[in-house]
Design a protein around this motif. Structure first.
Motif, mmCIF file in Angstrom:
data_model
loop_
_atom_site.group_PDB
_atom_site.id
_atom_site.type_symbol
_atom_site.label_atom_id
_atom_site.label_comp_id
_atom_site.label_asym_id
_atom_site.label_seq_id
_atom_site.Cartn_x
_atom_site.Cartn_y
_atom_site.Cartn_z
ATOM 1 N N LEU A 52 0.862 -1.176 0.000
ATOM 2 C CA LEU A 52 0.000 0.000 0.000
ATOM 3 C C LEU A 52 0.895 1.220 0.000
ATOM 4 C CD1 LEU A 52 -2.673 -0.878 2.739
ATOM 5 C CD2 LEU A 52 -2.868 -1.220 0.271
ATOM 6 N N ASP A 53 0.661 2.136 -0.912
ATOM 7 C CA ASP A 53 1.502 3.329 -0.983
ATOM 8 C C ASP A 53 0.741 4.392 -1.770
ATOM 9 O OD1 ASP A 53 4.769 4.065 -0.831
ATOM 10 O OD2 ASP A 53 3.627 5.109 -2.384
ATOM 11 N N LEU A 54 0.547 5.553 -1.161
ATOM 12 C CA LEU A 54 -0.260 6.592 -1.802
ATOM 13 C C LEU A 54 0.361 7.064 -3.112
ATOM 14 C CD1 LEU A 54 -1.326 8.684 1.305
ATOM 15 C CD2 LEU A 54 -2.734 7.110 -0.034
ATOM 16 N N TRP A 55 1.687 6.974 -3.244
ATOM 17 C CA TRP A 55 2.322 7.383 -4.506
ATOM 18 C C TRP A 55 2.521 6.197 -5.441
ATOM 19 C CZ3 TRP A 55 6.843 6.168 -7.143
ATOM 20 C CH2 TRP A 55 7.108 6.970 -8.260
ATOM 21 N N LEU A 56 3.150 5.132 -4.960
ATOM 22 C CA LEU A 56 3.522 4.019 -5.827
ATOM 23 C C LEU A 56 2.293 3.300 -6.385
ATOM 24 C CD1 LEU A 56 5.772 2.111 -6.938
ATOM 25 C CD2 LEU A 56 5.437 0.742 -4.884
ATOM 26 N N THR A 57 1.423 2.845 -5.521
ATOM 27 C CA THR A 57 0.265 2.085 -5.979
ATOM 28 C C THR A 57 -0.941 2.984 -6.209
ATOM 29 O OG1 THR A 57 -0.609 1.578 -3.775
ATOM 30 C CG2 THR A 57 1.111 0.138 -4.625
ATOM 31 N N GLY A 58 -0.985 4.141 -5.541
ATOM 32 C CA GLY A 58 -2.087 5.075 -5.700
ATOM 33 C C GLY A 58 -3.210 4.817 -4.707
ATOM 34 N N GLU A 59 -3.916 5.874 -4.351
ATOM 35 C CA GLU A 59 -4.961 5.760 -3.339
ATOM 36 C C GLU A 59 -6.078 4.814 -3.780
ATOM 37 O OE1 GLU A 59 -8.121 8.594 -0.887
ATOM 38 O OE2 GLU A 59 -6.320 9.486 -1.801
ATOM 39 N N TRP A 98 6.372 -1.024 -10.484
ATOM 40 C CA TRP A 98 5.081 -1.535 -10.032
ATOM 41 C C TRP A 98 4.207 -1.628 -11.286
ATOM 42 C CZ3 TRP A 98 2.241 -3.741 -6.344
ATOM 43 C CH2 TRP A 98 0.864 -3.509 -6.295
ATOM 44 N N PHE A 99 4.087 -2.813 -11.839
ATOM 45 C CA PHE A 99 3.461 -3.002 -13.150
ATOM 46 C C PHE A 99 2.051 -2.411 -13.266
ATOM 47 C CE2 PHE A 99 6.027 -7.045 -14.552
ATOM 48 C CZ PHE A 99 7.187 -6.305 -14.497
ATOM 49 N N PRO A 100 1.185 -2.509 -12.230
ATOM 50 C CA PRO A 100 -0.176 -1.996 -12.418
ATOM 51 C C PRO A 100 -0.243 -0.502 -12.700
ATOM 52 C CG PRO A 100 -0.094 -3.466 -10.513
ATOM 53 C CD PRO A 100 1.317 -3.204 -10.932
ATOM 54 N N SER A 101 0.824 0.254 -12.403
ATOM 55 C CA SER A 101 0.764 1.710 -12.587
ATOM 56 C C SER A 101 0.725 2.114 -14.049
ATOM 57 C CB SER A 101 1.953 2.387 -11.879
ATOM 58 O OG SER A 101 3.187 1.981 -12.458
ATOM 59 N N PRO A 132 1.799 7.684 -20.142
ATOM 60 C CA PRO A 132 1.739 7.242 -18.746
ATOM 61 C C PRO A 132 3.124 7.030 -18.157
ATOM 62 C CG PRO A 132 1.270 5.414 -20.225
ATOM 63 C CD PRO A 132 1.369 6.637 -21.086
ATOM 64 N N ALA A 133 3.210 7.213 -16.850
ATOM 65 C CA ALA A 133 4.457 6.972 -16.136
ATOM 66 C C ALA A 133 4.367 5.640 -15.412
ATOM 67 C CB ALA A 133 4.733 8.095 -15.143
ATOM 68 N N LEU A 134 5.372 4.804 -15.607
ATOM 69 C CA LEU A 134 5.489 3.549 -14.872
ATOM 70 C C LEU A 134 6.203 3.858 -13.567
ATOM 71 C CD1 LEU A 134 5.148 0.460 -14.789
ATOM 72 C CD2 LEU A 134 7.374 0.290 -15.944
ATOM 73 N N ARG A 135 5.511 3.663 -12.470
ATOM 74 C CA ARG A 135 6.090 4.003 -11.168
ATOM 75 C C ARG A 135 6.793 2.799 -10.559
ATOM 76 N NH1 ARG A 135 1.911 8.246 -8.199
ATOM 77 N NH2 ARG A 135 2.103 9.857 -9.803
ATOM 78 N N GLY A 136 7.778 3.077 -9.738
ATOM 79 C CA GLY A 136 8.522 2.020 -9.086
ATOM 80 C C GLY A 136 9.509 2.608 -8.101
ATOM 81 N N HIS A 138 6.401 -8.725 -6.798
ATOM 82 C CA HIS A 138 5.070 -8.385 -6.295
ATOM 83 C C HIS A 138 4.040 -9.275 -6.982
ATOM 84 C CE1 HIS A 138 6.301 -4.918 -4.006
ATOM 85 N NE2 HIS A 138 6.817 -4.317 -5.060
ATOM 86 N N ALA A 139 3.127 -9.837 -6.209
ATOM 87 C CA ALA A 139 2.061 -10.651 -6.794
ATOM 88 C C ALA A 139 1.260 -9.847 -7.806
ATOM 89 C CB ALA A 139 1.147 -11.187 -5.689
ATOM 90 N N ALA A 140 1.085 -8.550 -7.551
ATOM 91 C CA ALA A 140 0.314 -7.710 -8.475
ATOM 92 C C ALA A 140 1.022 -7.548 -9.810
ATOM 93 C CB ALA A 140 0.054 -6.337 -7.850
ATOM 94 N N ASN A 141 2.349 -7.642 -9.835
ATOM 95 C CA ASN A 141 3.061 -7.592 -11.116
ATOM 96 C C ASN A 141 2.750 -8.826 -11.964
ATOM 97 O OD1 ASN A 141 4.121 -5.195 -10.275
ATOM 98 N ND2 ASN A 141 6.262 -5.807 -10.379
#
Length: 461
Positions: A64-71, A440-443, A389-393, A268-271
């Motif tokens: 969980l991360d307000l920047w990396l994964t987003g709110e 973080w692939f979902p970003s 889009p920006a890929l965050r990580g 990450h499982a989400a990746n």
């Protein structure tokens, strides 16, 4: 969809190294042993602490991360967890108020009470002052109380408790619980540490026994004696989130091989879920065990610590030949983090020992004793770079790479446009794309597809 209501706690601290992971994992283990459904989350991009939480809870741990994964991603995952669990635990990162997107801000924005773990091993009355300061710094911070860690004994615990302004803040004291032969690790003594952080639970044959010892110690505290009825004081309503945007099938029909073992463990499982959402069929294999490269259209070498296994990886001559053939056929490889050391021509360890590696990247890796990259990063491959889009990580590595392959872009610090300001190069050599940047692939799934070499979409690679 309706709101899901579930008891939840953020386990935070005034600084790193106070014992957050030990307490979170002990809580999860204590309740899981009692047959309760526990879901645990970890703030920030940490890959290692979640290994302990997964062992303790028996469930996948997401960041969980307000920047990396987003709110919105945070809210979506918490809503799902609250609907399936008896209680939700969130381990913080660093100090409670550290960083622009701090743990405190996440707790305040999502309305989740905060339990603060304080290493009180060398502390007396100041414990109460610290607890009061943390509680009152933000008047609207949801608050649960404090737990003292590394306490010398009952008299010490009484002194700490007496110093609190509000007696209701007290949730108990944990002694230092040492494992046999233990010398380093979190206060609590059970979770050993090395250069990149805690040792992964799966690397220790007695990991579950360590968790049981921590859970047993916690069971003697007011927090540990609290049943589910008592936990209802921390019940939170998690509203139903908006549906996520559909992911385009940019890797539809692709077979993607994923290296998964002790050398390539930071996943990450989400990746993995994002690759599946892009249409990829995944097949994992373990290079350290001599498993052959599966028949595939693309290969992912996740981060990890290949340098710790350099002799074993270098000895995989058959796999090296398969990788060379894979690249010769123009099939993509995406390598991130420590995986660059495995692809390099050689790696030199911190003690000066040098090993030849797979030789697929024209460069030499060196492991240093000090960090070479740390913090959030974002990658845009479109031109101009301000568009798309920006890929965050994030970046977290002790290794450098002297590489002659040209970069096709840089993962930059948020808000920066200067690649020299801690930017992480994304190298391209033939069909290989590689960087110390760990995304973080979902970003930004479309950018992920580019890194895996998919064509037919904006800015195709």
């Amino acid at each position: 969809m309706h709101a899901a209501r579930c008891p939840a706690l953020v386990v935070a601290a005034p600084a790193s190294g106070q014992g957050k992971t030990t307490v979170t994992a002990a809580l999860a283990r204590l309740h899981a042993r009692a047959g309760r459904r526990v879901r645990v989350f970890k703030c920030g991009p940490d890959h290692l602490d979640p290994h302990w939480h997964e062992l303790a809870s028996g469930a996948t741990v997401h960041p969980l991360d307000l920047w990396l994964t987003g709110e919105e991603d945070c809210r979506r995952r918490l809503h799902e967890a609250a609907g399936a669990a008896d209680l939700v635990l969130i381990e913080g990162v660093m100090g409670l108020f550290d960083g622009e997107h701090s743990v405190g801000e996440l707790a305040r924005r999502l309305g989740i009470p905060v339990l603060v773990v304080i290493d009180a091993g060398a502390m007396g009355g100041t414990f109460g002052a610290l607890a009061h300061g943390l509680r009152s710094y933000w008047p609207d911070l949801p608050w649960a109380g404090v737990l003292a860690n590394r306490v010398a004994g009952e008299r010490h615990a009484q002194m700490l408790r007496a110093g609190l302004r509000d007696a209701g803040d007290w949730w108990g004291a944990l002694p230092r619980v040492a494992a046999a032969g233990e010398g380093r690790g979190e206060p609590g003594g059970l979770l050993p540490e090395r250069q990149l952080g805690l040792v992964a639970a799966r690397e220790l044959p007695d990991a579950l026994a360590r968790l049981d010892a921590a859970a047993d110690a916690l069971a003697g505290t007011p927090l540990g004696r609290l049943g589910l009825a008592g936990w209802q004081r921390w019940a939170v309503d998690f509203p139903a989130p908006a549906a996520p945007a559909p992911v385009p099938q940019l890797l539809g029909g692709w077979r993607v091989a994923v290296a998964r073992d002790e050398a390539f463990s930071l996943v990450h499982a989400a990746n993995l879920d994002t690759l599946r959402a892009l249409g990829a069929q995944l097949q994992c294999f373990a290079p350290l065990r001599g498993e052959a490269l599966p028949t595939c259209d693309a290969l992912w070498l996740p981060g990890g610590q290949p340098e710790r296994h350099a002799p074993a990886l270098a000895a995989q001559a058959a796999l090296r030949a398969q990788l060379q053939e894979h690249v010769a056929l123009g099939r993509p490889i995406w390598a991130e983090g420590g995986a660059l050391g495995a692809l390099a021509q050689s790696v030199t360890l911190a003690d000066g020992t040098r090993f030849p590696m797979w030789g697929l990247l024209p460069g030499h890796a060196v492991v240093h004793r000090r960090l070479r990259g740390l913090g959030p990063r974002e990658l845009r491959l479109q031109q101009p770079a301000s568009e798309g889009p920006a890929l965050r990580g994030h970046s977290f590595h002790y290794t450098s790479l002297d590489c002659s392959a040209p970069p096709i872009g840089h993962a930059l610090r948020p808000g920066s446009s200067d690649a020299l300001d801690g930017g992480e190069a994304v190298y391209r050599h033939g069909s290989i794309r590689a960087s110390f940047f760990q995304p973080w692939f979902p970003s930004a799934p479309a950018v992920v597809a580019q890194l895996f070499g998919a064509a037919g979409h904006q800015g195709g690679g």
